[in-house]
Enzyme design. Structure first.
Site, PDB file in Angstrom:
ATOM      1  N   ARG A 155       2.479  -1.365  -6.025  1.00  0.00           N
ATOM      2  CA  ARG A 155       2.578  -0.026  -6.557  1.00  0.00           C
ATOM      3  C   ARG A 155       4.204   0.828  -6.446  1.00  0.00           C
ATOM      4  O   ARG A 155       4.519   1.123  -7.268  1.00  0.00           O
ATOM      5  CB  ARG A 155       1.532   0.823  -6.181  1.00  0.00           C
ATOM      6  CG  ARG A 155       1.275   2.247  -6.591  1.00  0.00           C
ATOM      7  CD  ARG A 155       0.218   2.915  -5.745  1.00  0.00           C
ATOM      8  NE  ARG A 155      -1.149   2.262  -5.449  1.00  0.00           N
ATOM      9  CZ  ARG A 155      -1.952   2.072  -6.238  1.00  0.00           C
ATOM     10  NH1 ARG A 155      -2.062   2.649  -7.449  1.00  0.00           N
ATOM     11  NH2 ARG A 155      -3.047   1.244  -5.781  1.00  0.00           N
ATOM     12  N   TYR A 176      -1.014  -1.798 -12.046  1.00  0.00           N
ATOM     13  CA  TYR A 176      -2.306  -1.980 -12.183  1.00  0.00           C
ATOM     14  C   TYR A 176      -2.735  -1.185 -13.330  1.00  0.00           C
ATOM     15  O   TYR A 176      -3.793  -0.632 -13.753  1.00  0.00           O
ATOM     16  CB  TYR A 176      -3.246  -1.255 -10.976  1.00  0.00           C
ATOM     17  CG  TYR A 176      -2.901  -1.762  -9.680  1.00  0.00           C
ATOM     18  CD1 TYR A 176      -3.338  -3.166  -9.279  1.00  0.00           C
ATOM     19  CD2 TYR A 176      -1.940  -1.034  -8.967  1.00  0.00           C
ATOM     20  CE1 TYR A 176      -3.078  -3.394  -8.086  1.00  0.00           C
ATOM     21  CE2 TYR A 176      -1.470  -1.584  -7.540  1.00  0.00           C
ATOM     22  CZ  TYR A 176      -2.035  -2.807  -7.289  1.00  0.00           C
ATOM     23  OH  TYR A 176      -1.795  -3.363  -5.978  1.00  0.00           O
ATOM     24  N   GLY A 227       0.894  -1.272   0.028  1.00  0.00           N
ATOM     25  CA  GLY A 227      -0.124  -0.002   0.203  1.00  0.00           C
ATOM     26  C   GLY A 227       0.772   1.375  -0.032  1.00  0.00           C
ATOM     27  O   GLY A 227       0.320   2.441   0.063  1.00  0.00           O
ATOM     28  N   CYS A 234     -16.858   2.157 -26.104  1.00  0.00           N
ATOM     29  CA  CYS A 234     -18.121   2.713 -26.244  1.00  0.00           C
ATOM     30  C   CYS A 234     -18.634   2.785 -24.878  1.00  0.00           C
ATOM     31  O   CYS A 234     -19.637   2.134 -24.238  1.00  0.00           O
ATOM     32  CB  CYS A 234     -19.167   1.647 -27.087  1.00  0.00           C
ATOM     33  SG  CYS A 234     -18.485   1.671 -28.668  1.00  0.00           S
TER      34      CYS A 234
HETATM   35  C1  PLP Z   1      -2.878  -5.172  -3.436  1.00  0.00           C
HETATM   36  C2  PLP Z   1      -2.473  -5.847  -2.216  1.00  0.00           C
HETATM   37  C3  PLP Z   1      -0.917  -5.377  -1.963  1.00  0.00           C
HETATM   38  C4  PLP Z   1      -0.172  -4.507  -2.889  1.00  0.00           C
HETATM   39  O1  PLP Z   1      -0.718  -3.395  -2.952  1.00  0.00           O
HETATM   40  P1  PLP Z   1      -0.164  -1.902  -3.343  1.00  0.00           P
HETATM   41  O2  PLP Z   1      -0.968  -0.825  -3.074  1.00  0.00           O
HETATM   42  O3  PLP Z   1       0.421  -2.370  -4.921  1.00  0.00           O
HETATM   43  O4  PLP Z   1       1.260  -1.845  -2.534  1.00  0.00           O
HETATM   44  C5  PLP Z   1      -0.237  -6.251  -1.097  1.00  0.00           C
HETATM   45  N1  PLP Z   1      -0.828  -6.955  -0.044  1.00  0.00           N
HETATM   46  C6  PLP Z   1      -2.224  -7.326  -0.324  1.00  0.00           C
HETATM   47  C7  PLP Z   1      -2.675  -8.410   0.460  1.00  0.00           C
HETATM   48  C8  PLP Z   1      -2.963  -6.841  -1.434  1.00  0.00           C
HETATM   49  O5  PLP Z   1      -4.215  -7.019  -1.541  1.00  0.00           O
END
Ligand code: PLP
Length: 420
Positions: free
Chosen positions: A281, A376, A244, A347
């Site tokens: 990310r 993504y 995250g 569309c």
């Molecule tokens: C999506 C996800 C991640 C990665 O999230 P990012 O925002 O791309 O870093 C890590 N762990 C879990 C369990 C996720 O669902």
């Protein structure tokens, strides 16, 4: 107009480069739409992350859902990353990339029986359970296979990650994880089951988080739980902070990884556990762009539209989350600015990349780069409207490597034939 650059995607003589190659050369050579990734960017992000947490026992698991090309998975694995997968399909990709099963962890709120069987048969490092039912199901399956499964429990710490509601996952109103009030009881119950070893405590509070405080609050909450479990004699070996970590798409301050480390390391130093991270990310977003050609520049009433050859089928984030992606020309010029919507040819009114965006005036036939497309992008792509997925090019110095080719018409009918 906002122009973003980094060490891997930058302007030289008013022309956008990826590492040592002008992106325009790639657009001409491979056609558009086109994903272009920088190997050096991926490596730098991983190494910076890893270095920030020097001094504690740690392992970074690359979240494959952000960019699951097998070459990208392999690249991170070669740097020392494990892989976090979310489905049997991602597990398959990780194994195809040559990742050791013992470096793979399996996330997801809706694992199927088939997926659990596969994960246990492949002997991956651990499965993360997100409900009481899943804990019991993994135990049952593990028993039927005559094995003992390592699991972690994903706890929902109920903290506000202050991110977009669509990508917030750590509030008790979200579907993810085990309610923090039930967590201790479930850990103790799970620890009694014969075919499970409860080895980890896990969280993932959302995506595109730029506040270090959100992590601190969640980790402190789970640290308390960790101590209680230790006191009860449960041998927790891993504490997983999740992913995250937020990046810069526009003018936001991205998550400062050194600051995060400064805050978390003192907490973790007191623990006798290995710390896991699951960034996606952070490692990939700004290491990729989507290159697109301008097809038409039109005006409906007072509104300007720039119609490009990429669409929501290649990069869904604006349509799905109203996400901002910066858009800039491959060639900077001194033309005057216009305000326009940048849209694709699908569309759907929701098929757009930008609304009322200030851009330098460009003409059909010129190219644009949509930034922050390394995460993504391709993984959320689709064949809607019968569109063929674009190629992915990994740039390594002055060398472009086609790590996935453009889909053909045959791909579209791969598993379909006339039967009536
Ligand atoms: C999506 C996800 C991640 C990665 O999230 P990012 O925002 O791309 O870093 C890590 N762990 C879990 C369990 C996720 O669902």
């Amino acid at each position: 107009m906002l122009i973003l650059q980094n060490e891997s995607f930058y302007y030289k003589s008013n022309e956008l480069y990826c590492e040592e190659i002008p992106v325009g050369v790639l657009a001409k050579q491979f056609g558009t739409p086109l994903f272009v990734y920088s190997r050096s960017f991926f490596e730098r992000q991983f190494n910076n992350f890893n270095k920030a947490f020097e001094g504690i026992k740690r392992k970074i698991f690359f979240a494959a859902k952000s960019n699951f090309n097998i070459n990208v998975i392999k690249l991170f694995h070669n740097l020392g990353a494990g892989i976090d997968v979310n489905s049997a399909g991602e597990l398959y990709r990780a194994l195809k990339a040559g990742v050791n099963p013992s470096d793979i962890i399996f996330s997801g709120v809706g694992k199927t029986e088939e997926e659990i069987v596969l994960a246990l048969k492949k002997k991956i490092k651990l499965l993360k359970a997100e409900s009481a039912e899943e804990i019991f199901l993994i135990n049952e399956i593990s028993k039927s296979l005559g094995t003992v499964a390592d699991i972690a429990l994903r706890v929902n710490p109920d903290v506000d990650a202050k991110t977009h509601p669509y990508i917030s996952t750590g509030l008790k109103t979200n579907k993810f994880g085990i309610d923090s009030k039930d967590a201790k009881r479930l850990f103790l119950e799970a620890a009694k089951l014969e075919n499970l070893r409860v080895v980890g405590i896990d969280m993932h509070i959302g995506s595109q988080i730029t506040s270090v405080e959100a992590y601190k609050n969640a980790v402190e909450k789970l640290a308390e739980l960790y101590r209680e479990l230790k006191d009860k004699g449960i041998p927790i070996k891993h504490f997983d902070v999740g992913g995250g970590m937020g990046v810069k798409y526009k003018d936001e301050e991205p998550l400062n990884i050194e600051k995060l480390a400064q805050i978390l390391i003192p907490i973790f130093k007191k623990f006798d556990v290995e710390i896991f991270f699951e960034p996606g990310r952070y490692l990939t977003a700004n290491g990729g762009i989507l290159v697109t050609k301008i097809l038409y520049a039109k005006k409906n009433g007072e509104k300007n539209f720039i119609v490009v050859d990429a669409a929501m089928t290649e990069l869904l984030r604006p349509s799905l989350y109203k996400a901002y992606h910066n858009i800039q020309p491959l060639k900077l010029n001194n033309n005057k600015e216009i305000t326009a919507d940048v849209v694709g040819g699908v569309c759907e009114s929701g098929d757009y990349f930008a609304k009322d965006r200030k851009l330098t005036k460009t003409t059909p036939g010129e190219y644009l780069a949509i930034l922050g497309a390394g995460a993504y992008g391709m993984t959320m792509s689709s064949n809607y409207n019968g569109r063929r997925r674009p190629p992915e090019i990994l740039v390594q110095g002055n060398q472009p490597i086609v790590i996935r080719g453009r889909e053909t018409f045959e791909h579209l009918l791969y598993d379909e034939e006339i039967k009536i």
